[in-house]
Enzyme design. Structure first.
Site, PDB file in Angstrom:
ATOM      1  N   HIS A 144       0.834  -1.206   0.000  1.00 38.55           N
ATOM      2  CA  HIS A 144       0.000   0.000   0.000  1.00 38.55           C
ATOM      3  C   HIS A 144       0.868   1.255   0.000  1.00 38.55           C
ATOM      4  O   HIS A 144       1.846   1.338   0.728  1.00 38.55           O
ATOM      5  CB  HIS A 144      -1.024   0.001   1.138  1.00 38.55           C
ATOM      6  CG  HIS A 144      -0.459   0.022   2.533  1.00 38.55           C
ATOM      7  ND1 HIS A 144      -0.232   1.193   3.224  1.00 38.55           N
ATOM      8  CD2 HIS A 144      -0.095  -0.969   3.369  1.00 38.55           C
ATOM      9  CE1 HIS A 144       0.236   0.900   4.431  1.00 38.55           C
ATOM     10  NE2 HIS A 144       0.334  -0.396   4.546  1.00 38.55           N
ATOM     11  N   ASP A 200      -0.445   4.284   0.481  1.00 34.97           N
ATOM     12  CA  ASP A 200      -1.001   5.325   1.364  1.00 34.97           C
ATOM     13  C   ASP A 200      -0.337   5.234   2.727  1.00 34.97           C
ATOM     14  O   ASP A 200       0.214   4.195   3.096  1.00 34.97           O
ATOM     15  CB  ASP A 200      -2.524   5.209   1.504  1.00 34.97           C
ATOM     16  CG  ASP A 200      -2.968   3.937   2.220  1.00 34.97           C
ATOM     17  OD1 ASP A 200      -2.367   2.868   1.995  1.00 34.97           O
ATOM     18  OD2 ASP A 200      -3.928   4.006   3.030  1.00 34.97           O
ATOM     19  N   ASP A 260       5.956   1.506   6.770  1.00 31.00           N
ATOM     20  CA  ASP A 260       4.547   1.140   6.580  1.00 31.00           C
ATOM     21  C   ASP A 260       3.927   2.013   5.508  1.00 31.00           C
ATOM     22  O   ASP A 260       3.354   3.036   5.798  1.00 31.00           O
ATOM     23  CB  ASP A 260       3.825   1.294   7.925  1.00 31.00           C
ATOM     24  CG  ASP A 260       2.388   0.797   7.912  1.00 31.00           C
ATOM     25  OD1 ASP A 260       1.966   0.202   6.912  1.00 31.00           O
ATOM     26  OD2 ASP A 260       1.692   1.042   8.908  1.00 31.00           O
ATOM     27  N   GLU A 280      -5.275   1.263   2.400  1.00 29.27           N
ATOM     28  CA  GLU A 280      -5.080   0.245   3.441  1.00 29.27           C
ATOM     29  C   GLU A 280      -5.249   0.839   4.818  1.00 29.27           C
ATOM     30  O   GLU A 280      -5.842   0.236   5.709  1.00 29.27           O
ATOM     31  CB  GLU A 280      -3.697  -0.400   3.306  1.00 29.27           C
ATOM     32  CG  GLU A 280      -3.565  -1.725   4.042  1.00 29.27           C
ATOM     33  CD  GLU A 280      -3.177  -1.614   5.504  1.00 29.27           C
ATOM     34  OE1 GLU A 280      -3.272  -2.599   6.230  1.00 29.27           O
ATOM     35  OE2 GLU A 280      -2.768  -0.517   5.940  1.00 29.27           O
ATOM     36  N   ASP A 284       4.577  -6.037   4.660  1.00 29.48           N
ATOM     37  CA  ASP A 284       3.932  -4.919   5.352  1.00 29.48           C
ATOM     38  C   ASP A 284       3.870  -5.240   6.847  1.00 29.48           C
ATOM     39  O   ASP A 284       2.852  -5.020   7.504  1.00 29.48           O
ATOM     40  CB  ASP A 284       2.533  -4.690   4.770  1.00 29.48           C
ATOM     41  CG  ASP A 284       1.858  -3.448   5.345  1.00 29.48           C
ATOM     42  OD1 ASP A 284       2.573  -2.554   5.830  1.00 29.48           O
ATOM     43  OD2 ASP A 284       0.615  -3.380   5.309  1.00 29.48           O
ATOM     44  N   ARG A 332      -9.513  -6.073  18.274  1.00 32.44           N
ATOM     45  CA  ARG A 332      -8.697  -6.952  17.417  1.00 32.44           C
ATOM     46  C   ARG A 332      -9.273  -8.352  17.541  1.00 32.44           C
ATOM     47  O   ARG A 332      -9.579  -8.802  18.651  1.00 32.44           O
ATOM     48  CB  ARG A 332      -7.240  -6.951  17.872  1.00 32.44           C
ATOM     49  CG  ARG A 332      -6.533  -5.626  17.717  1.00 32.44           C
ATOM     50  CD  ARG A 332      -6.093  -5.370  16.277  1.00 32.44           C
ATOM     51  NE  ARG A 332      -5.664  -3.970  16.125  1.00 32.44           N
ATOM     52  CZ  ARG A 332      -5.237  -3.449  14.990  1.00 32.44           C
ATOM     53  NH1 ARG A 332      -5.181  -4.188  13.885  1.00 32.44           N
ATOM     54  NH2 ARG A 332      -4.885  -2.190  14.931  1.00 32.44           N
ATOM     55  N   SER A 381      -3.326  -5.913  11.538  1.00 37.06           N
ATOM     56  CA  SER A 381      -4.281  -6.445  10.565  1.00 37.06           C
ATOM     57  C   SER A 381      -3.912  -6.028   9.148  1.00 37.06           C
ATOM     58  O   SER A 381      -3.505  -4.886   8.926  1.00 37.06           O
ATOM     59  CB  SER A 381      -5.689  -5.921  10.873  1.00 37.06           C
ATOM     60  OG  SER A 381      -5.986  -6.086  12.244  1.00 37.06           O
ATOM     61  N   HIS A 405       2.640   4.301  12.574  1.00 37.69           N
ATOM     62  CA  HIS A 405       1.483   5.141  12.941  1.00 37.69           C
ATOM     63  C   HIS A 405       1.854   6.173  14.008  1.00 37.69           C
ATOM     64  O   HIS A 405       0.974   6.806  14.582  1.00 37.69           O
ATOM     65  CB  HIS A 405       0.295   4.292  13.461  1.00 37.69           C
ATOM     66  CG  HIS A 405      -0.217   3.300  12.467  1.00 37.69           C
ATOM     67  ND1 HIS A 405      -1.437   2.685  12.591  1.00 37.69           N
ATOM     68  CD2 HIS A 405       0.310   2.826  11.311  1.00 37.69           C
ATOM     69  CE1 HIS A 405      -1.629   1.860  11.565  1.00 37.69           C
ATOM     70  NE2 HIS A 405      -0.571   1.932  10.787  1.00 37.69           N
TER      71      HIS A 405
END
Ligand code: BES
Ligand code: ZN
Length: 460
Positions: A85, A87, A118, A152, A179, A327, A398, A426
């Site tokens: 991904h 993004d 990521d 994603e 990833d 999760r 995930s 993140h």
């Protein structure tokens, strides 16, 4: 020259290109970055063309576009679907970054930027592996199809319809995704399971208007108080989730698997330090590795309402909100779990407030058979590139597409990450360890080479 020599000779160019990729703020969740999403997609398509991929295009979806690439070399060889991904997550909070998030900076052995690990850096490692084949052998040893998505980080909402509408285009024998992370710099790992996700937003409504807490407090139920009391009933103090039916579909960990996971190298002190906490928490009957990879969880991701500016304001607010995510593990279903939590919140809501629950997004759990032949190719590739045999491992994050590829294309996925656990995904100061980037390219080269020993049929 062989492909690996080509990689070693071109590290500087690869790094410059990675910097260019990382400098595009392709944040999928923010409308104002829509042009950057387009720019990143076009840039990536051009790099696929540079890598020699004869068919490379940007294809529309109902949301952000997919970058598609196709290099068919020999119909007797397997076809690999490479997913990644382009993004990235938002970079906030900006003030905590030591260098600007979209000004990729080399710090020691790391490249620091949003998306470094990521997933731009990891997917780019594969693109450079393909380029190495073009420059040396003329073509890769297997057929390649690439699908790089731009949503994603916001739940891959439009990817499933895209996959269903392009089943023939995407038909392959096996998929590969980089990833995720490995256990340590020299300690590779192959993932065979990822958790799923159910994500809801709760609104608790009290008085129509905010009220003076001196005039009404004590006789009008405060929706923030009510919401907190409700949230407190979702979990016991040890972390067991108390929503009726929540565990019904949870597959128990077999004793053999627990024994395997217990062998995974794990340093408790280092883990506490990495997490920045003084003590671990959660289901006492499970180890930390089990809790973070193989057990379902419930976390409040945000809670708001009332007065949150500096100073004090004596208000009895009209509304309270929370974002809650869970999760999930096999065989829990995201939609079903979202319904269970929604029903339970409504059931325990006091009659003094009104509760609305919205389903935000979800992702299915994924499990790959540990004896899949493609994992053997990954095993050899990692062993040679990192100098150590990879450990089989589950992860707590995930990647919803893994389940979609199983359901819609009937293929399994090799989860072959090159990141490290402390890459700050993140979070501020996201980084990719550069030796991992280059070893990742090498692992990808060797993976495609070893995979070419298999017949397409043997991978199904
Ligand atoms: N790269 C991560 C997934 C990941 C993280 C896998 C750590 C293994 C270890 C991915 O980009 C991600 O963050 N996914 C989201 C998915 C969600 C939005 C459905 C996640 O896990 O929160
Ligand atoms: Zn990712």
């Amino acid at each position: 020259m062989n492909p690996l020599d080509y990689v070693r000779k071109n590290t500087h160019t690869f790094l410059d290109e990675l910097k260019a990729f990382l400098s595009i703020p392709s944040i999928s969740t923010q409308i104002k970055h829509q042009p950057d999403i387009q720019k990143a997609a076009g840039w990536l398509r051009d790099r696929l063309r540079d890598a020699g991929i004869p068919r490379a295009e940007v294809l529309p979806t109902a949301g952000h576009p997919v970058v598609y690439g196709e290099w068919l070399v020999d119909s007797t060889k397997p076809t690999v679907l490479l997913y990644g991904h382009y993004d990235v997550q938002p970079a906030d909070p900006f003030n905590l970054w030591r260098t600007p998030p979209f000004l990729p900076t080399i710090v020691g052995d790391d490249i620091v930027a949003r998306g470094a690990s990521d997933d731009k850096g990891q997917l780019f490692a594969h693109v450079k592996a393909l380029q190495a084949f073009k420059a040396t052998d003329g073509a890769p040893p297997v057929n390649i199809k690439c699908i790089f998505e731009g949503e994603e980080e916001v739940g891959s909402m439009h990817l499933d319809p895209f996959i269903m509408a392009h089943k023939d285009l995407l038909a392959a024998d096996v998929a590969v995704i980089s990833d995720s992370h490995i256990l340590g710099k020299d300690l590779p790992s192959i993932l065979y399971a990822l958790r799923g996700l159910a994500y809801v937003e709760v609104e608790v409504a009290g008085p129509e208007n905010d009220l003076h807490s001196g005039i009404y407090g004590g006789a009008v139920h405060n929706p923030i108080n009510a919401l907190c009391a409700m949230i407190a009933r979702l979990q016991d103090e040890q972390g067991h989730i108390t929503i009726p039916g929540f565990y019904d579909k949870v597959r128990d960990l077999e004793p053999e698997e627990r024994a395997e996971l217990a062998k995974v190298p794990f340093d408790r002190e280092a883990w506490l330090q990495e997490a920045g906490v003084t003590a671990a928490w959660g289901e006492p009957e499970y180890t930390i590795v089990e809790r973070t990879t193989s057990r379902p969880t419930l976390d409040v991701n945000g809670i708001w309402g009332g007065y949150i500016e500096p100073g004090a304001k004596t208000v009895l607010p009209g509304r309270a909100y929370a974002k809650i995510s869970m999760r999930l593990v096999p065989d829990q279903d995201p939609k079903e779990v979202a319904r269970l939590v929604s029903d339970y919140l409504k059931a325990i809501a006091p009659p003094t407030v009104r509760v609305a629950v919205r389903n935000l997004h979800g992702g299915k759990t994924a499990m790959v058979p540990r004896d899949h032949p493609a994992l053997k190719a990954a095993f050899r590739a990692y062993t040679e590139a990192f100098g150590n045999e990879p450990v089989f491992m589950r992860e707590g994050g995930s990647i919803p597409v893994v389940a979609s590829l199983q359901t819609h294309l009937g293929i399994e996925t090799v989860l072959m990450g090159f990141g490290l656990p402390d890459d700050n995904l993140h979070a501020p100061n996201e980084k990719l360890h550069l030796p991992n980037f280059f070893r990742g390219i090498e692992t990808a080269v060797r993976f495609y080479q070893y995979l070419s020993d298999y017949t397409p049929e043997s991978l199904h």
